[in-house]
Scaffold this motif. Structure first.
Motif, short mmCIF file in Angstrom:
data_model
loop_
_atom_site.label_atom_id
_atom_site.label_comp_id
_atom_site.label_asym_id
_atom_site.label_seq_id
_atom_site.Cartn_x
_atom_site.Cartn_y
_atom_site.Cartn_z
N PRO A 1 21.75 50.16 46.68
CA PRO A 1 21.89 50.71 47.74
C PRO A 1 23.12 49.83 48.68
O PRO A 1 23.20 48.82 48.88
N LEU A 2 24.01 50.74 49.06
CA LEU A 2 25.33 49.99 49.63
C LEU A 2 24.77 49.35 51.26
O LEU A 2 25.28 48.50 51.51
N ARG A 3 23.69 49.98 51.76
CA ARG A 3 23.37 49.18 53.10
C ARG A 3 22.89 47.81 52.74
O ARG A 3 22.70 47.03 53.71
N ASP A 4 22.47 47.52 51.43
CA ASP A 4 22.08 46.10 51.16
C ASP A 4 23.49 45.22 50.92
O ASP A 4 23.22 44.00 50.66
N VAL A 5 24.59 45.82 50.73
CA VAL A 5 25.63 45.06 50.36
C VAL A 5 26.46 44.60 51.37
O VAL A 5 26.90 45.51 52.38
N ASN A 6 26.78 43.32 51.64
CA ASN A 6 27.48 42.59 52.53
C ASN A 6 28.89 42.84 52.53
O ASN A 6 29.64 43.23 53.32
N ARG A 7 29.34 42.47 51.25
CA ARG A 7 30.96 42.33 50.91
C ARG A 7 31.02 42.39 49.47
O ARG A 7 29.96 42.37 48.68
N ILE A 8 32.18 43.02 49.21
CA ILE A 8 32.47 43.05 47.60
C ILE A 8 33.88 42.01 47.49
O ILE A 8 34.82 42.14 48.06
N GLU A 9 33.72 41.12 46.36
CA GLU A 9 34.75 40.17 46.12
C GLU A 9 35.07 40.11 44.73
O GLU A 9 34.44 40.26 44.03
N ILE A 10 36.40 39.60 44.73
CA ILE A 10 37.07 39.21 43.40
C ILE A 10 36.97 37.67 43.14
O ILE A 10 37.04 37.07 44.01
N ASP A 11 36.26 37.70 41.79
CA ASP A 11 36.03 36.10 41.77
C ASP A 11 36.46 35.91 40.21
O ASP A 11 35.80 36.37 39.17
N ASP A 12 37.61 35.23 39.99
CA ASP A 12 38.02 35.20 38.47
C ASP A 12 38.16 36.48 37.88
O ASP A 12 37.85 36.61 36.80
N LYS A 13 38.79 37.37 38.63
CA LYS A 13 39.36 38.74 37.99
C LYS A 13 37.98 39.48 37.82
O LYS A 13 38.23 40.72 37.53
N LEU A 14 36.76 39.21 38.23
CA LEU A 14 35.82 39.95 38.15
C LEU A 14 35.43 40.52 39.37
O LEU A 14 35.43 39.71 40.68
N VAL A 15 34.87 41.66 39.65
CA VAL A 15 34.35 42.38 41.02
C VAL A 15 32.86 42.11 41.23
O VAL A 15 32.10 42.32 40.23
N PHE A 16 32.49 41.51 42.25
CA PHE A 16 31.00 41.45 42.66
C PHE A 16 30.71 41.86 43.88
O PHE A 16 31.28 41.87 44.87
#
Lengths: 247, 408
Positions: free
Chosen positions: A154-169
């Motif tokens: 659920p997006l309400r649980d996601v704080n942020r989205i980041e790139i780490d070594d070309k992968l998206v988390f």
């Protein structure tokens, strides 16, 4: 041979559909999915030409599946009763089937699908994406990978989205989940859901922003509700302030 | 004292004071609008009793009299000044520099205030509890007539008193006395008939409104009938789809499902609006419904229904199934792994529970939308139980619950 993926949460409905499709020679049912998350996974894995996509499903409904999939195959929506969706399909020349499926109707639709497979028209895909966006509303959940499995976050649980070594988390309070999309795609997909790009490699959930503070040489910093602090690039700071209503 | 009452101002005073009470009587003034100042003056005294249903206690009266006298003393000079400003502005200067004139004005004010208070004010106070239960049109008519008569009396008494207290030095002249009675009487009659007509009109409007409200209720009933007699189209189409699938896979199950659907329709058509049915019949309807849904959801749908004898209670027809259908929608259909739908009965209380859905939104504004099945259930339970909020919603981590109490 046209490769088809069946997506429906009811076993019965899938078996009926399978039987009906078996009567048509140049089709091959390459897989079945019982819910939206499985469908997203199966589409990525099997790359079918066509998906027969039920609308009412738990997890992700049919529209949400289309929103979540990059480069979706040709879509035929399937519904037992959804007068609003049917009206929208008719208006936009989107393929759909009504359950219980009648053989003549199925043949007609498959004939149209054959044409589309040959032509691979981008208009069709744009039409499907538009309908999915309209009817699916702002994205509320993301399909993410937890090891081998597809998880629904659920997006309400996601704080942020980041790139780490070309992968998206996607970062929640407890874990980091791999997302099979580019940060650019996510920026567009999640903008209506209240996510904003704060730098080349990062999106934040505006609901989780606790504080915005000036940092060095025109850059800013956000403090999230969980205490994390992230850098905001100079060119993104203005948008962020606007989105938060301070400018 | 003789000196005190001799200035030119006081010799004209009697006339001026008469006009304090009844400025409308002076032929130079317009008659009807002039009634206002005297009413305003009365309002202050009336306000002492206005909101009370009981008359003042005897021990309160001295205080009230004192209040009236103080009010008259304080206001008298200003009113005299006001009247002077209208009638002979040239004498204002003489009035302002003469303490005796001001004292005379104050005394005249006190006498008039007391007279009005005793005749009109106290009268109103004792009148109020006697008539407060009558329709407002009648109450106002009585007040108007009473105040007209009593204030005229007060005027005569006060004028006589002022004359008497000044030892006859202040001549009380009533050049317009009969006009006072005449105009007051006419005003009273006109006001009374206008107010009476207004009250009658208002009663007619109220009657019309009541009739309209009754009609609304009837319309709502008809709507309820129309709404309740149909099975949710989603469910209907899904069921046709299930049957269509079962015909190949399991013809016996297809037949069973058709039989249950037929039972459901029969029950729906047989239910008349507002009629209470035994809980057992509603539960049978729910059983039919759930067994059809089970063919669709298979293992995802777990069912718990009350077993054994049920308490002897009646519920309005077709209120239970929409609650169960809602539970299936949120507790089963939106959950990949499915969940449990449970009906419990405890005394007169009926509860429908489900495993919480992924995004249950339990705010009433979301749940009870017009035309929505839950709103329809709530409206019918309201008619049946007479409670404003008959349908209770609660939730824990383990379940979401809708419940209602049947009247004993």
């Amino acid at each position: 041979m046209i490769r088809i993926l069946l997506v429906d949460d009811e076993e019965l409905a899938r078996s009926t559909m399978r039987r009906a499709l078996a009567a048509i020679p140049d089709l091959e049912v390459v897989g079945e999915a019982g819910n939206g998350a499985e469908a997203i996974e199966a589409i990525a894995e099997l790359r079918p030409d066509v998906i027969l996509l039920d609308i009412e499903m738990p997890g992700f409904n049919g529209f949400e599946v289309v929103q979540q999939v990059i480069d979706p195959p040709i879509v035929v929506f399937v519904t037992a009763y959804d007068e609003y969706a049917v009206r929208a399909f008719d208006a936009n020349a989107i393929d759909y089937l009504l359950k219980p499926v009648q053989p003549e109707r199925l043949e007609k639709t498959i004939a149209r699908v054959r044409e589309r497979v040959k032509a691979r028209t981008p208009e069709h895909r744009k039409g499907v994406a538009d309908i999915a966006r309209q009817r699916g509303g702002p994205v509320r959940r993301l399909a993410a990978r937890r090891g081998k499995r597809i998880a629904i976050v659920p997006l309400r649980d996601v704080n942020r989205i980041e790139i780490d070594d070309k992968l998206v988390f996607a970062c929640t309070a407890t874990e980091r989940l791999l997302i099979e999309k580019t940060i650019g795609e996510l920026e567009i997909l999640l903008e209506p859901s209240g996510f904003l790009r704060i730098s080349r490699g990062e999106l934040v959930n505006l609901e989780k922003v606790a504080e915005l503070m000036p940092w060095f040489s025109g850059t800013w910093r956000v403090r999230l509700t969980n205490g994390e602090e992230r850098d905001v690039s100079r060119e993104r700071a203005k948008q962020l302030k606007e989105a938060m209503g301070v400018e | 004292m003789e000196q005190a009452f001799s200035p030119a101002f006081l010799r004209r005073e009697s006339f001026a004071t008469v006009r304090i009470a009844f400025p409308s009587i002076h032929p130079e003034n317009a008659a009807v609008p002039g009634i206002l100042p005297h009413t305003e003056l009365m309002l202050w005294m009336l306000s002492i009793f206005r909101l009370r249903r009981e008359p003042p206690q005897p021990r309160e009266i001295p205080v009230l009299l004192l209040k009236a006298a103080v009010f008259g003393l304080a206001v008298g000079p200003f009113l005299s000044l006001f009247v002077l400003a209208i009638t002979s502005p040239a004498e204002i200067r003489g009035f302002l520099v003469s303490p005796v004139s001001i004292l005379g004005g104050a005394m005249t004010g006190a006498v008039f205030s007391l007279a009005f208070f005793i005749c009109s004010g106290l009268g109103n106070a004792y009148l109020a509890p006697l008539i407060c239960d009558y329709p407002s049109g009648i109450v106002q008519t009585i007040y108007t007539v009473f105040n007209m008569v009593s204030s005229t009396m007060a005027l005569i008494i006060a004028s006589a008193l002022v004359s008497f207290l000044s030892g006859g030095r202040i001549r009380i002249v009533f050049p317009y006395l009969w006009q006072v009675f005449g105009i007051n009487g006419i005003i009273a009659l006109v006001l009374a008939s206008v107010i009476g007509a207004f009250a009658k009109l208002r009663r007619q409007v109220e009657e019309a409104q009541v009739k309209m409200r009754e009609k609304d209720v009837e319309t709502a009933r008809a709507q309820g009938r129309a709404l309740q007699s149909q099975i949710n189209p989603h469910f209907f189409f899904n069921t046709l789809n299930t049957i269509s699938a079962l015909i190949d896979d399991d013809p016996a199950a297809a037949k069973r499902t058709i039989g249950r659907l037929a039972d459901m329709f029969r029950y729906t058509f047989g239910c008349t609006d507002g009629e209470a049915v035994p809980l057992e019949r509603e539960l049978q309807f729910v059983r039919d419904y759930l067994s059809i849904e089970q063919a669709r959801f298979r293992r995802r749908l777990q069912i718990e229904l009350p077993e054994g004898p049920l308490p002897d209670i009646r519920v309005p027809g077709l209120v239970l199934q929409p609650l169960v259908e809602n539970a299936v929608k949120y507790g089963i259909a939106t959950r990949i792994e499915g969940g449990t739908v449970e009906v419990r009965v405890d005394g007169g209380k009926v509860m429908v529970r489900n495993t919480p859905g992924e995004d249950d939104r339990l705010e009433p504004s979301n749940l009870f939308r017009p035309g929505h099945a839950l709103e329809n259930v709530r409206a019918r339970l309201r008619l049946f139980t007479g409670q404003a909020e008959p349908l209770h919603v609660s939730s824990t981590a383990a379940w979401t619950e809708f419940s209602f109490e049947t009247p004993k």
